[in-house]
Design an enzyme around this catalytic site. Structure first.
Site, PDB file in Angstrom:
ATOM      1  N   GLY A  43       1.178  -0.762   0.243  1.00  0.00           N
ATOM      2  CA  GLY A  43       0.044   0.367   0.307  1.00  0.00           C
ATOM      3  C   GLY A  43       1.064   1.700   0.230  1.00  0.00           C
ATOM      4  N   GLY A  70      -0.213   4.131   0.216  1.00  0.00           N
ATOM      5  CA  GLY A  70      -1.641   5.231   1.559  1.00  0.00           C
ATOM      6  C   GLY A  70      -0.824   5.535   2.110  1.00  0.00           C
ATOM      7  N   PHE A  71      -1.464   6.121   3.267  1.00  0.00           N
ATOM      8  CA  PHE A  71      -0.859   6.943   4.322  1.00  0.00           C
ATOM      9  C   PHE A  71      -0.334   5.798   5.236  1.00  0.00           C
ATOM     10  CE2 PHE A  71      -4.263  10.316   3.670  1.00  0.00           C
ATOM     11  CZ  PHE A  71      -3.370  11.474   3.604  1.00  0.00           C
ATOM     12  N   ALA A  97      -6.927   9.611   8.925  1.00  0.00           N
ATOM     13  CA  ALA A  97      -5.321   9.170   7.937  1.00  0.00           C
ATOM     14  C   ALA A  97      -4.364   9.626   9.409  1.00  0.00           C
ATOM     15  CB  ALA A  97      -4.915  10.898   7.227  1.00  0.00           C
ATOM     16  N   GLN A  98      -4.476   9.472  10.287  1.00  0.00           N
ATOM     17  CA  GLN A  98      -3.498  10.128  11.344  1.00  0.00           C
ATOM     18  C   GLN A  98      -3.433   8.563  12.425  1.00  0.00           C
ATOM     19  OE1 GLN A  98      -1.384  12.007  12.921  1.00  0.00           O
ATOM     20  NE2 GLN A  98      -1.625  13.442  11.273  1.00  0.00           N
ATOM     21  N   ASP A 131      -6.474   1.902   7.854  1.00  0.00           N
ATOM     22  CA  ASP A 131      -8.063   1.945   8.210  1.00  0.00           C
ATOM     23  C   ASP A 131      -8.418  -0.016   8.086  1.00  0.00           C
ATOM     24  OD1 ASP A 131      -8.879   3.909   7.913  1.00  0.00           O
ATOM     25  OD2 ASP A 131      -9.421   4.269   5.684  1.00  0.00           O
ATOM     26  N   GLU A 177     -19.077  17.046   2.724  1.00  0.00           N
ATOM     27  CA  GLU A 177     -17.863  18.528   2.044  1.00  0.00           C
ATOM     28  C   GLU A 177     -18.402  18.072   0.587  1.00  0.00           C
ATOM     29  OE1 GLU A 177     -13.805  17.939   4.860  1.00  0.00           O
ATOM     30  OE2 GLU A 177     -14.742  16.101   3.145  1.00  0.00           O
TER      31      GLU A 177
HETATM   32  C1  LIG Z   1     -12.958  10.897   0.690  1.00  0.00           C
HETATM   33  C2  LIG Z   1     -12.541  10.538   1.871  1.00  0.00           C
HETATM   34  C3  LIG Z   1     -12.564  11.457   2.798  1.00  0.00           C
HETATM   35  C4  LIG Z   1     -11.709  11.378   3.671  1.00  0.00           C
HETATM   36  N1  LIG Z   1     -11.177  12.791   4.585  1.00  0.00           N
HETATM   37  C5  LIG Z   1     -10.077  12.277   5.902  1.00  0.00           C
HETATM   38  C6  LIG Z   1     -10.073  13.752   6.974  1.00  0.00           C
HETATM   39  O1  LIG Z   1     -10.701  14.541   6.120  1.00  0.00           O
HETATM   40  N2  LIG Z   1      -9.216  13.315   7.428  1.00  0.00           N
HETATM   41  C7  LIG Z   1      -8.428  12.238   7.977  1.00  0.00           C
HETATM   42  O2  LIG Z   1      -7.766  11.804   8.712  1.00  0.00           O
HETATM   43  N3  LIG Z   1      -9.096  11.149   7.190  1.00  0.00           N
HETATM   44  C8  LIG Z   1     -10.063  10.991   6.109  1.00  0.00           C
HETATM   45  N4  LIG Z   1     -10.439   9.520   5.363  1.00  0.00           N
HETATM   46  C9  LIG Z   1      -9.884   8.528   6.236  1.00  0.00           C
HETATM   47  C10 LIG Z   1      -8.127   8.677   4.983  1.00  0.00           C
HETATM   48  O3  LIG Z   1      -8.107   8.927   4.768  1.00  0.00           O
HETATM   49  C11 LIG Z   1      -8.171   6.823   5.719  1.00  0.00           C
HETATM   50  O4  LIG Z   1      -8.396   6.926   7.327  1.00  0.00           O
HETATM   51  C12 LIG Z   1      -6.801   6.972   5.556  1.00  0.00           C
HETATM   52  O5  LIG Z   1      -6.176   6.724   4.155  1.00  0.00           O
HETATM   53  C13 LIG Z   1      -5.993   5.279   5.648  1.00  0.00           C
HETATM   54  O6  LIG Z   1      -4.785   4.940   4.959  1.00  0.00           O
HETATM   55  P1  LIG Z   1      -4.534   3.448   4.861  1.00  0.00           P
HETATM   56  O7  LIG Z   1      -3.267   4.269   4.845  1.00  0.00           O
HETATM   57  O8  LIG Z   1      -5.041   2.594   5.353  1.00  0.00           O
HETATM   58  O9  LIG Z   1      -4.979   3.209   3.535  1.00  0.00           O
HETATM   59  P2  LIG Z   1      -4.922   4.077   2.214  1.00  0.00           P
HETATM   60  O10 LIG Z   1      -4.815   5.389   2.473  1.00  0.00           O
HETATM   61  O11 LIG Z   1      -6.530   3.764   1.624  1.00  0.00           O
HETATM   62  O12 LIG Z   1      -4.451   2.826   1.468  1.00  0.00           O
HETATM   63  C14 LIG Z   1      -4.101   1.962   0.810  1.00  0.00           C
HETATM   64  C15 LIG Z   1      -3.290   1.887  -0.250  1.00  0.00           C
HETATM   65  O13 LIG Z   1      -3.375   0.320  -0.504  1.00  0.00           O
HETATM   66  C16 LIG Z   1      -3.472  -0.100  -1.702  1.00  0.00           C
HETATM   67  N5  LIG Z   1      -4.152  -1.366  -1.530  1.00  0.00           N
HETATM   68  C17 LIG Z   1      -5.190  -1.369  -1.508  1.00  0.00           C
HETATM   69  N6  LIG Z   1      -5.484  -2.696  -1.705  1.00  0.00           N
HETATM   70  C18 LIG Z   1      -4.137  -3.150  -2.493  1.00  0.00           C
HETATM   71  C19 LIG Z   1      -3.529  -4.622  -2.578  1.00  0.00           C
HETATM   72  N7  LIG Z   1      -4.402  -5.415  -3.087  1.00  0.00           N
HETATM   73  N8  LIG Z   1      -2.805  -4.432  -3.416  1.00  0.00           N
HETATM   74  C20 LIG Z   1      -0.981  -3.613  -3.388  1.00  0.00           C
HETATM   75  N9  LIG Z   1      -2.032  -2.679  -3.461  1.00  0.00           N
HETATM   76  C21 LIG Z   1      -3.633  -2.323  -2.671  1.00  0.00           C
HETATM   77  C22 LIG Z   1      -3.912   1.369  -2.362  1.00  0.00           C
HETATM   78  O14 LIG Z   1      -3.416   1.581  -3.582  1.00  0.00           O
HETATM   79  C23 LIG Z   1      -3.587   2.537  -1.344  1.00  0.00           C
HETATM   80  O15 LIG Z   1      -2.249   2.816  -1.778  1.00  0.00           O
HETATM   81  C24 LIG Z   1     -11.078  10.055   4.691  1.00  0.00           C
HETATM   82  C25 LIG Z   1     -11.353   8.898   3.515  1.00  0.00           C
HETATM   83  C26 LIG Z   1     -12.119   9.121   1.887  1.00  0.00           C
HETATM   84  C27 LIG Z   1     -12.374   7.727   1.551  1.00  0.00           C
END
Ligand SMILES: Cc1cc2nc3c(=O)[nH]c(=O)nc-3n(C[C@H](O)[C@H](O)[C@H](O)COP(=O)(O)OP(=O)(O)OC[C@H]3O[C@@H](n4cnc5c(N)ncnc54)[C@H](O)[C@@H]3O)c2cc1C
Length: 478
Positions: free
Chosen positions: A24, A26-27, A336-337, A325, A187
């Protein structure tokens, strides 16, 4: 005189660096990788997208404020100077906890990557609460594709309204229904109102965009329920003040091309004719959470998040961390945090192990507060003991989001685009294409569509094994 044969020299033993695989970008994934910058290890980040997506600003891409590049810089570029980081494109389809390998898919075929430590940060997807057929007519908001599709649908609805001659049909095109009154829904609703009332007001000849209807609908009894009663009520007042119709205790029971049907608490059903529907309700964890749970014996909660150990590891597998998440731990929210701090915690634990230092142990989340914008100059913020709604909250929102946008150039252009939209009366990113609107459903309907990154899928189906970031082809199947 014969020369004695040279004594065999001891061969230098090459030390294999510790291999960390991060799933991943993401964050959770990005911050974990960056935290390992100076560690004595090689990090391979595998992600199904080539970008680091700043999800909180997706709604601004959907409503023409920002470009996709501003909220989704290339991961490879971000990690350019981190010499121990390798970036690999691929959708992870299997994790073998015994063999300690990760299998990922992309053209030209599957790739197996071994690890010594694994950090899984695959996030969450949209949930339609068992009504997956709603997805055809109401895209969610999780990816750049979603945001661009929504941009096409939102701006396209105004175009179709301009052409419509039947007043009922015209009103259907001018009705926008946002399902889910959490931060994303609030939003979105706020920004669509801004489009109708300000940005598009003078652009059309046959329709009056200020007559558009924006409905925010939720089965829960409150807007922004997680922000507490005071901010929730404040947000509802601001929304209704700008013209959003807020419908609470309203459960969506039907959704098709023509509109939305919801049920009120008395059991009555109501139909809202609407061409443009946006699904901002419900998440479900990446399927990798359920896979890991099954393989490790961990539990999953009702949205598919895996119950990890207090130090974010899998039961019986201290070398595997799950963050962000995907996890169910101490009722932590999907924000995100949690992902950022979780990613850093996993990295700190790996670094401590490599250095033989005491490990951090339990993950302690530091709540830095939450905020959501409603419309320009107006937001709600919950930071420590301070709960505020209005302009100060909006300034706080602005500062925090600027800090977290990756890269100086992106901050600058984002600021410029915000000025254009919030101080001016226009939107700089209104480009839409038919492909944006139709591609997702066409791919969903095609059972042979490749899962990710079409290309030579199937041409070289051999599984390849990657070694320390360098891949070598092999003909053995996994
Ligand atoms: C529209 C929206 C608005 C938001 N607003 C806020 C906000 O204002 N404040 C806040 O704190 N949080 C907010 N969030 C929540 C926040 O974005 C998430 O909590 C955060 O992104 C989680 O981080 P993560 O690394 O767990 O997952 P993600 O950031 O979702 O990253 C997941 C990563 O894994 C990759 N991935 C997934 N499955 C696979 C796989 N099988 N193989 C390879 N790669 C894979 C994806 O491509 C991505 O790069 C919001 C979320 C959304 C959708």
């Amino acid at each position: 005189m014969s020369t004695p044969a040279a004594a065999p020299q001891p061969r230098a033993v090459e030390r294999q660096p510790h291999r960390v695989v991060v799933i991943g970008s993401g964050f959770g994934g990005l911050f974990a990788t960056q935290a390992l910058k100076r560690a004595d290890c090689e990090v391979t980040m595998i992600s199904r997208t080539t970008m680091h997506l700043f999800q909180p600003l997706l709604y601004q891409v959907a409503t023409g404020i920002l470009s996709s590049g501003e909220i989704a810089p290339a991961t490879r570029e971000i990690l350019r100077r981190q010499r121990n980081a390798h970036v690999l494109l691929g959708e992870v389809t299997d994790i073998d906890l015994e063999a300690r390998t990760v299998t990922s898919m992309a053209a030209p075929g599957p790739l197996v990557t071994p690890y010594d430590s694994l950090i899984v940060a695959a996030g969450a997807g949209q949930s339609y609460f068992g009504n997956d057929h709603f997805a055809e007519f109401a895209p969610g908001m999780k990816t750049i594709d979603d945001a661009l599709e929504l941009r096409g649908r939102i701006f396209g609805a105004f175009e179709l309204a301009e052409r419509a001659t039947d007043p009922a049909e015209r009103q259907r095109f001018l009705t926008f229904v946002v399902i889910g009154a959490g931060p994303t829904g609030v939003e979105m609703a706020g920004q669509i109102v801004e489009l109708c009332q300000r940005a598009l007001r003078k652009d059309f000849r046959s329709i009056d965009t200020t007559q558009a209807r924006v409905v925010l609908l939720d089965a829960a009894p409150a807007v922004l329920g997680a922000f507490g009663p005071k901010l929730s009520e404040g947000a509802r007042e601001i929304l209704t003040g700008i013209g959003v119709e807020v419908l609470l205790d309203a459960k969506v029971v039907g959704l098709d091309a023509d509109g939305v049907t919801y049920q009120s608490p008395d059991g009555a059903r109501h139909v809202i004719p609407a061409a443009c529907k946006i699904w901002a309700a419900g998440v479900s964890a990446s399927p990798l959470a359920a896979m890991l749970a099954e393989k490790s014996g961990a539990g999953v909660d009702r949205v598919g998040r895996i119950q990890v150990q207090p130090d974010l590891t899998l039961p019986g597998h201290p070398e595997v961390f799950v963050v962000g998440d995907m996890i169910a731990l101490d009722d932590l929210p999907g924000v995100a945090q949690v992902a950022i701090q979780g990613g850093r915690h996993a990295a700190a634990t790996i670094k401590a192990r490599l250095a033989g230092r005491p490990q951090p142990g339990r993950f302690h989340y530091k709540d830095k507060g939450s905020m959501a914008t409603i419309t320009r100059f107006s937001a709600v913020a919950n930071v420590g003991r301070v709960q505020t709604a209005g302009f100060i909250a909006w300034m706080l929102w602005l500062a925090v989001h600027l800090v977290y946008i990756v890269g100086f150039k992106k901050r600058l252009t984002t600021l410029l685009h915000w000025a254009v939209s919030f101080v001016g009366r226009t939107r700089s990113e209104r480009t839409t294409t038919p492909q944006q609107v139709v591609a997702r459903n066409r791919l969903r309907a095609d059972p042979d569509a490749p899962p990710v990154w079409p290309g030579a899928v199937g041409e070289r189906p051999d599984v390849r094994v990657e070694d320390g970031g360098i891949e070598r082809p092999t003909s053995t199947a996994a």
